[in-house]
Design an enzyme around this catalytic site. Structure first.
Site, short mmCIF file in Angstrom:
data_model
loop_
_atom_site.label_atom_id
_atom_site.label_comp_id
_atom_site.label_asym_id
_atom_site.label_seq_id
_atom_site.Cartn_x
_atom_site.Cartn_y
_atom_site.Cartn_z
N GLU A 250 0.83 -1.21 0.00
CA GLU A 250 0.00 0.00 0.00
C GLU A 250 0.86 1.25 0.00
O GLU A 250 0.63 2.18 -0.76
CB GLU A 250 -0.93 -0.01 1.22
CG GLU A 250 -1.83 1.20 1.31
CD GLU A 250 -2.75 1.29 0.12
OE1 GLU A 250 -2.56 2.23 -0.71
OE2 GLU A 250 -3.63 0.44 -0.02
N ASP A 254 1.04 3.99 -3.12
CA ASP A 254 0.59 5.37 -2.96
C ASP A 254 1.69 6.36 -3.35
O ASP A 254 1.46 7.32 -4.10
CB ASP A 254 0.17 5.63 -1.51
CG ASP A 254 -1.06 4.85 -1.09
OD1 ASP A 254 -1.81 4.39 -1.98
OD2 ASP A 254 -1.27 4.69 0.12
N SER A 441 -7.27 1.62 -3.93
CA SER A 441 -6.11 2.25 -3.29
C SER A 441 -5.27 3.03 -4.28
O SER A 441 -4.65 4.03 -3.92
CB SER A 441 -5.22 1.19 -2.65
OG SER A 441 -5.64 0.85 -1.37
#
Length: 515
Positions: A250, A254, A441
Site C-alpha cells: 500500500e 501510494d 487504493s
C-alpha cells in the site's frame, strides 16, 4: 452526582456519551482484563464553538480563521483540562484548533474515568491477520460537567480500524498493467504541469518504504526521486516489513503513483497506528501542513465505526476542505457488500463522508503509448475483488449530488474513478520486487496527483471540489458497462464509477473560473 468529598464513579455519576457504543467484534477471543498498570494515550474531541457552515458559505479559510471561529472555545478547553486532570489523567497535548486533547494515564485510570472495562483480546483484523488489542463493548460515560462538550473519546479500544484497499496480481506477466506515466497519457493529465509548488499528503496505517526501492523505481521512469518526507503520528513510523503482499504494498503504491504523476510535488507520508484515534490524528496532522490534497487508501465499512468516530473524522475532513485541501479516498475493493457477510449493501468509510472525494475503480484496455482507450468497464472480478460503491446509511445525500433515480436518500459513492482492476493495474516496485497492483487504493493517489496538477495550473486550491465536478458538462469519460454487485453502471453518475474517469485537460478547462 458525587459529593464534594466522594470519589467520582463514572458508572454512577457519569453521563452516557452519545454514539460511543462499541459492538463485540465477531469471532473475538477475550483473555481477561487488560493490565491496569499499563499506560496508554487517547484522543478526546471537543465540540466546535460555532458550527462550520457549508464550504460554499465560507469559502476557504486561513488556519487562524478556522481555529478562532470554528475550533474549541477557550472555556471548553480549560474546563475539560481541569476535569480530566482532577480525575487523574495527564493532558499531554491540547489543540483547540482541531478541538482535541490527548490524555495519558493507566488503563485503570482511563477505564475508570470513562466508565468502561478494557480486556485483552484476539481477533481477525480487516486485512485477515490475527491481531491482539484492547477491547471494549457498550457505551462510554463522561463527567456530567462535560456533557455536550466532549463529543468523542477515541483510542481506549485499539482494535484495527481499517484495511488497505489494494490487490496484488498473483503472477504478473510481461505486458500486463500500466505505469502511472502511461495512465497520465490515458487520462489526459494536463500538459505543462508536474505538481511544482504543491504538496500531497498520504495517510498510512502500517507498513513502510525503503529509499532504495523509490530510487530504483523513479530512475526506471527516467526522472529523479521526488521529495518525500516520512512523519510519525501517535508513535507510528515508517517500518517496512519486507512484505510486498502486506502494508508495504500500500505504502509504495501510494507514493509511486503520486510521485510518477506529480513528480515535482512534495510528498509527505504520515504513519499512524491503525486505530480510530490514530487515523483521525494522522488526518489532523496532515491538515496542519496545508497540502493541496490528502490521499487516503484505507477504510472500513461505515457500520464498523462508532458513530462518534465517524462524525469526528468527517468533521476533520470538513476542516481540511475549509482550508482548501481536497481529500481523495478509496471507495473499497469488495463490491457493493464492502465485505460484509449479511447479504446487504454497504459503503466504505471515510469514502462515504460528504467531505471526501470518493474514488471507485474500472477495468481498462488502452494503448499506453498513445493513451487511446479501447474499453473501460466497471471493475468486478467477484464479490471480494470489485469496486466499492453504493449509498451511505450514515450521511444524507449532499445538495451538490444529483438525486438517485433509484430513490436512495444517502450520500452516493463513489464520485469519480480510474483503473483499479489488478489484471490491468499499476506497475509498482515494492520491497525489491516489480509487481502489478490494483484496487481503489491506486485511484485515490492518482486523483490526488491530478488535483496537484490542477492546483499548479490554476494557482489555486480546490478544497471541496465535488460541487464543481458535479456541475461541469465535460471532462469525464462516462463508464456505462458493468456492475459491482447490487448496482449497475449507466449513463451519468452511478454507484459503481461515479461521474466516470478523468479527461484531465478537458476537466481542468471546465473547472477554470470565468475571467
Amino acid at each position: 452526582m458525587a459529593g464534594v468529598n466522594e470519589p467520582y464513579n463514572a458508572r454512577e455519576d457519569g453521563i452516557p456519551l452519545k454514539s460511543s457504543a462499541r459492538a463485540v467484534v465477531p469471532g473475538v477471543e477475550l483473555h481477561g482484563p487488560a493490565d491496569g498498570a499499563g499506560r496508554l494515550e487517547i484522543t478526546v474531541v471537543l465540540r466546535r464553538r460555532t458550527a462550520l457552515p457549508a464550504q460554499a458559505a465560507v469559502g476557504h479559510l486561513t488556519a487562524a480563521e478556522l481555529a478562532s471561529e470554528y475550533g474549541a472555545s477557550d472555556d471548553d478547553v480549560r474546563l475539560a483540562t481541569e476535569v480530566f486532570t482532577r480525575l487523574g489523567a495527564d493532558v499531554v497535548e491540547s489543540d483547540p484548533a482541531s478541538r482535541r486533547l490527548r490524555l495519558s494515564g493507566t488503563v485503570e485510570q482511563l477505564s475508570s474515568i470513562f466508565g468502561t472495562t478494557l480486556e485483552d483480546a484476539t481477533s481477525t483484523a480487516p486485512d485477515g491477520a490475527t491481531v491482539h488489542y484492547r477491547h471494549r463493548q457498550g457505551e462510554l460515560r463522561i463527567p456530567a460537567e462535560l456533557n455536550g462538550i466532549v463529543v468523542a473519546v477515541l483510542g481506549l479500544d485499539d482494535r484495527p480500524q481499517a484495511r488497505a484497499h489494494f490487490r496484488v496480481l498473483p503472477r504478473a506477466t510481461a505486458g500486463t498493467g500500466y505505469s502511472p506515466v502511461d495512465l497520465g497519457r490515458v487520462y489526459g493529465f494536463p500538459d505543462g504541469t508536474d505538481g511544482s509548488g504543491q504538496t500531497v499528503a498520504i495517510i498510512e496505517l502500517g507498513g513502510g518504504y525503503a529509499q532504495a526501492d523509490l530510487d530504483a523505481y523513479f530512475a526506471g521512469l527516467g526522472f529523479a526521486t521526488p521529495q518525500i518526507t516520512s512523519i510519525g503520528v501517535d508513535g507510528g513510523a515508517n517500518q517496512g516489513g519486507n512484505d510486498p503482499q502486506g502494508a508495504d504494498g500500500e505504502v509504495l503504491l501510494d507514493i509511486e503513483v503520486v510521485g510518477a504523476l506529480a513528480p515535482k510535488a512534495a510528498i509527505q507520508v504520515y504513519f499512524a497506528p491503525n486505530t480510530d484515534a490514530g487515523f483521525l490524528d494522522a488526518v489532523v496532522a496532515a491538515t496542519k501542513a496545508a497540502p493541496c490534497a490528502i490521499s487516503i487508501s484505507w477504510g472500513q465499512s461505515e457500520d464498523q465505526w462508532t458513530a462518534q468516530a465517524r462524525d469526528a473524522f468527517d468533521q476533520a475532513l470538513a476542516d481540511a476542505a475549509a482550508l482548501g485541501i481536497t481529500t481523495t479516498v478509496a471507495a473499497g475493493d469488495r463490491g457493493s457488500s464492502d465485505g460484509a457477510a449479511d447479504g446487504k449493501a454497504h459503503v466504505d468509510f471515510p469514502a462515504s463522508s460528504p467531505h471526501a472525494l470518493a474514488c471507485g475503480g474500472t477495468r481498462l484496455d488502452a494503448d499506453p503509448e498513445t493513451g487511446t482507450i479501447s474499453s473501460e468497464t466497471v471493475w468486478n472480478e467477484g464479490p471480494d475483488s470489485a469496486t466499492g460503491g453504493g449509498y451511505s446509511k450514515a450521511f444524507p445525500r449532499p445538495a451538490w449530488q444529483s438525486p438517485s433515480a433509484s430513490g436512495h436518500s444517502g450520500r452516493g459513492v463513489p464520485d469519480v474513478s480510474a483503473v483499479a482492476d489488478p489484471q490491468t493495474g499499476y506497475r509498482i516496485r515494492v520491497d525489491g520486487k516489480d509487481l502489478v497492483i490494483g484496487g481503489t487504493s491506486a485511484v485515490a493517489p492518482l486523483w490526488a496527483a491530478l488535483i496537484a496538477r490542477f492546483a499548479q495550473a490554476g494557482n489555486r486550491r480546490f478544497g471541496l471540489i465535488q460541487p464543481a465536478l458535479y456541475a461541469v458538462s465535460s471532462g469525464f469519460r462516462d463508464v456505462t458497462v458493468g456492475n459491482n454487485g447490487s448496482y449497475h453502471a449507466g449513463p451519468g453518475w452511478d454507484a459503481c464509477t461515479g461521474l466516470g474517469t478523468p479527461d484531465g485537460a478537458a476537466l481542468l478547462a471546465a473547472l477554470k473560473p470565468a475571467p
